[in-house]
Motif scaffolding. Structure first.
Motif, PDB file in Angstrom:
ATOM      1  N   ASP A  11      25.903 -33.945  -8.652  1.00  0.00           N
ATOM      2  CA  ASP A  11      24.846 -32.948  -8.482  1.00  0.00           C
ATOM      3  C   ASP A  11      24.257 -32.631  -9.849  1.00  0.00           C
ATOM      4  O   ASP A  11      24.890 -31.992 -10.672  1.00  0.00           O
ATOM      5  CB  ASP A  11      25.422 -31.683  -7.831  1.00  0.00           C
ATOM      6  N   HIS A  12      23.039 -33.075 -10.089  1.00  0.00           N
ATOM      7  CA  HIS A  12      22.381 -32.846 -11.376  1.00  0.00           C
ATOM      8  C   HIS A  12      21.477 -31.619 -11.345  1.00  0.00           C
ATOM      9  O   HIS A  12      20.904 -31.248 -12.358  1.00  0.00           O
ATOM     10  CB  HIS A  12      21.553 -34.071 -11.774  1.00  0.00           C
ATOM     11  N   ALA A  13      21.339 -30.996 -10.202  1.00  0.00           N
ATOM     12  CA  ALA A  13      20.413 -29.876 -10.072  1.00  0.00           C
ATOM     13  C   ALA A  13      20.817 -28.691 -10.946  1.00  0.00           C
ATOM     14  O   ALA A  13      19.965 -27.966 -11.435  1.00  0.00           O
ATOM     15  CB  ALA A  13      20.313 -29.440  -8.617  1.00  0.00           C
ATOM     16  N   GLY A  14      22.082 -28.506 -11.183  1.00  0.00           N
ATOM     17  CA  GLY A  14      22.536 -27.367 -11.959  1.00  0.00           C
ATOM     18  C   GLY A  14      22.534 -27.590 -13.458  1.00  0.00           C
ATOM     19  O   GLY A  14      22.843 -26.698 -14.227  1.00  0.00           O
ATOM     20  N   HIS A  15      22.180 -28.779 -13.897  1.00  0.00           N
ATOM     21  CA  HIS A  15      22.202 -29.101 -15.318  1.00  0.00           C
ATOM     22  C   HIS A  15      20.847 -28.822 -15.941  1.00  0.00           C
ATOM     23  O   HIS A  15      19.816 -29.211 -15.409  1.00  0.00           O
ATOM     24  CB  HIS A  15      22.580 -30.572 -15.534  1.00  0.00           C
ATOM     25  N   GLU A  16      20.862 -28.147 -17.066  1.00  0.00           N
ATOM     26  CA  GLU A  16      19.628 -27.848 -17.770  1.00  0.00           C
ATOM     27  C   GLU A  16      19.422 -28.829 -18.908  1.00  0.00           C
ATOM     28  O   GLU A  16      20.367 -29.399 -19.423  1.00  0.00           O
ATOM     29  CB  GLU A  16      19.692 -26.428 -18.350  1.00  0.00           C
ATOM     30  N   ASN A  17      18.197 -28.997 -19.290  1.00  0.00           N
ATOM     31  CA  ASN A  17      17.852 -29.813 -20.445  1.00  0.00           C
ATOM     32  C   ASN A  17      18.479 -29.154 -21.670  1.00  0.00           C
ATOM     33  O   ASN A  17      18.223 -27.985 -21.938  1.00  0.00           O
ATOM     34  CB  ASN A  17      16.333 -29.883 -20.579  1.00  0.00           C
ATOM     35  N   PRO A  18      19.298 -29.852 -22.435  1.00  0.00           N
ATOM     36  CA  PRO A  18      19.970 -29.237 -23.589  1.00  0.00           C
ATOM     37  C   PRO A  18      18.996 -28.769 -24.659  1.00  0.00           C
ATOM     38  O   PRO A  18      19.329 -27.941 -25.496  1.00  0.00           O
ATOM     39  CB  PRO A  18      20.887 -30.332 -24.113  1.00  0.00           C
ATOM     40  N   LYS A  19      17.786 -29.267 -24.644  1.00  0.00           N
ATOM     41  CA  LYS A  19      16.802 -28.849 -25.639  1.00  0.00           C
ATOM     42  C   LYS A  19      16.110 -27.558 -25.248  1.00  0.00           C
ATOM     43  O   LYS A  19      15.458 -26.928 -26.065  1.00  0.00           O
ATOM     44  CB  LYS A  19      15.765 -29.952 -25.844  1.00  0.00           C
ATOM     45  N   THR A  20      16.218 -27.171 -23.964  1.00  0.00           N
ATOM     46  CA  THR A  20      15.526 -25.967 -23.518  1.00  0.00           C
ATOM     47  C   THR A  20      16.455 -24.927 -22.913  1.00  0.00           C
ATOM     48  O   THR A  20      16.010 -23.845 -22.578  1.00  0.00           O
ATOM     49  CB  THR A  20      14.449 -26.315 -22.478  1.00  0.00           C
ATOM     50  N   GLY A  21      17.720 -25.248 -22.737  1.00  0.00           N
ATOM     51  CA  GLY A  21      18.660 -24.329 -22.108  1.00  0.00           C
ATOM     52  C   GLY A  21      19.075 -23.200 -23.038  1.00  0.00           C
ATOM     53  O   GLY A  21      18.536 -23.014 -24.130  1.00  0.00           O
ATOM     54  N   ASP A  22      20.042 -22.433 -22.585  1.00  0.00           N
ATOM     55  CA  ASP A  22      20.520 -21.286 -23.351  1.00  0.00           C
ATOM     56  C   ASP A  22      21.402 -21.680 -24.532  1.00  0.00           C
ATOM     57  O   ASP A  22      21.608 -20.883 -25.427  1.00  0.00           O
ATOM     58  CB  ASP A  22      21.307 -20.329 -22.450  1.00  0.00           C
ATOM     59  N   ASP A  23      21.935 -22.885 -24.534  1.00  0.00           N
ATOM     60  CA  ASP A  23      22.805 -23.314 -25.622  1.00  0.00           C
ATOM     61  C   ASP A  23      21.949 -23.764 -26.802  1.00  0.00           C
ATOM     62  O   ASP A  23      21.352 -24.823 -26.785  1.00  0.00           O
ATOM     63  CB  ASP A  23      23.706 -24.463 -25.169  1.00  0.00           C
ATOM     64  N   HIS A  24      21.872 -22.926 -27.825  1.00  0.00           N
ATOM     65  CA  HIS A  24      21.040 -23.206 -28.990  1.00  0.00           C
ATOM     66  C   HIS A  24      21.861 -23.751 -30.154  1.00  0.00           C
ATOM     67  O   HIS A  24      21.351 -23.883 -31.251  1.00  0.00           O
ATOM     68  CB  HIS A  24      20.325 -21.928 -29.448  1.00  0.00           C
ATOM     69  N   SER A  25      23.125 -24.089 -29.921  1.00  0.00           N
ATOM     70  CA  SER A  25      24.018 -24.471 -31.016  1.00  0.00           C
ATOM     71  C   SER A  25      23.495 -25.664 -31.804  1.00  0.00           C
ATOM     72  O   SER A  25      23.582 -25.686 -33.026  1.00  0.00           O
ATOM     73  CB  SER A  25      25.415 -24.764 -30.490  1.00  0.00           C
ATOM     74  N   ASN A  26      22.944 -26.649 -31.134  1.00  0.00           N
ATOM     75  CA  ASN A  26      22.455 -27.823 -31.838  1.00  0.00           C
ATOM     76  C   ASN A  26      21.134 -27.538 -32.536  1.00  0.00           C
ATOM     77  O   ASN A  26      20.891 -27.985 -33.644  1.00  0.00           O
ATOM     78  CB  ASN A  26      22.307 -28.999 -30.875  1.00  0.00           C
ATOM     79  N   ARG A  27      20.269 -26.769 -31.890  1.00  0.00           N
ATOM     80  CA  ARG A  27      18.968 -26.458 -32.474  1.00  0.00           C
ATOM     81  C   ARG A  27      19.098 -25.518 -33.661  1.00  0.00           C
ATOM     82  O   ARG A  27      18.260 -25.522 -34.546  1.00  0.00           O
ATOM     83  CB  ARG A  27      18.046 -25.838 -31.434  1.00  0.00           C
ATOM     84  N   ASP A  28      20.127 -24.706 -33.683  1.00  0.00           N
ATOM     85  CA  ASP A  28      20.308 -23.730 -34.747  1.00  0.00           C
ATOM     86  C   ASP A  28      21.262 -24.213 -35.827  1.00  0.00           C
ATOM     87  O   ASP A  28      21.697 -23.430 -36.666  1.00  0.00           O
ATOM     88  CB  ASP A  28      20.823 -22.403 -34.163  1.00  0.00           C
ATOM     89  N   LYS A  29      21.581 -25.478 -35.814  1.00  0.00           N
ATOM     90  CA  LYS A  29      22.510 -26.020 -36.794  1.00  0.00           C
ATOM     91  C   LYS A  29      21.911 -25.910 -38.191  1.00  0.00           C
ATOM     92  O   LYS A  29      20.747 -26.231 -38.408  1.00  0.00           O
ATOM     93  CB  LYS A  29      22.812 -27.484 -36.458  1.00  0.00           C
TER      94      LYS A  29
END
Length: 84
Positions: A11-29
């Protein structure tokens, strides 16, 4: 011989795009921690940095690394109010 293929039941429906989701860990590195931070800045960074430098009335340094360009972009965004 034929092989039966089963349908993808994940089920991929519950997965968010890691670039736009709430997890900013990679973008804020921190740019100092980037594995490619010592490489020359990208064309996109250079273009945006040149625009920001012109708007801020500051010189443009075309010899920055990816990490240094990122830091410079952040500083000029703060100064110009752009990108926030």
């Amino acid at each position: 011989m034929t092989t039966k293929h089963t349908a993808d039941t994940h089920d991929h429906a519950g997965h968010e795009n890691p670039k736009t989701g709430d997890d900013h860990s990679n973008r804020d590195k921190n740019p100092d921690d980037w594995t490619t931070g010592d490489e020359p800045m990208t064309g996109a960074q250079a273009s945006y940095l040149k625009t920001l430098s012109e708007e801020a009335g500051e010189s443009f340094d075309d010899g920055l690394t990816k990490a240094d360009a990122s830091k410079r972009i952040d500083a000029l965004q703060d100064k110009t109010g752009r990108g926030k």
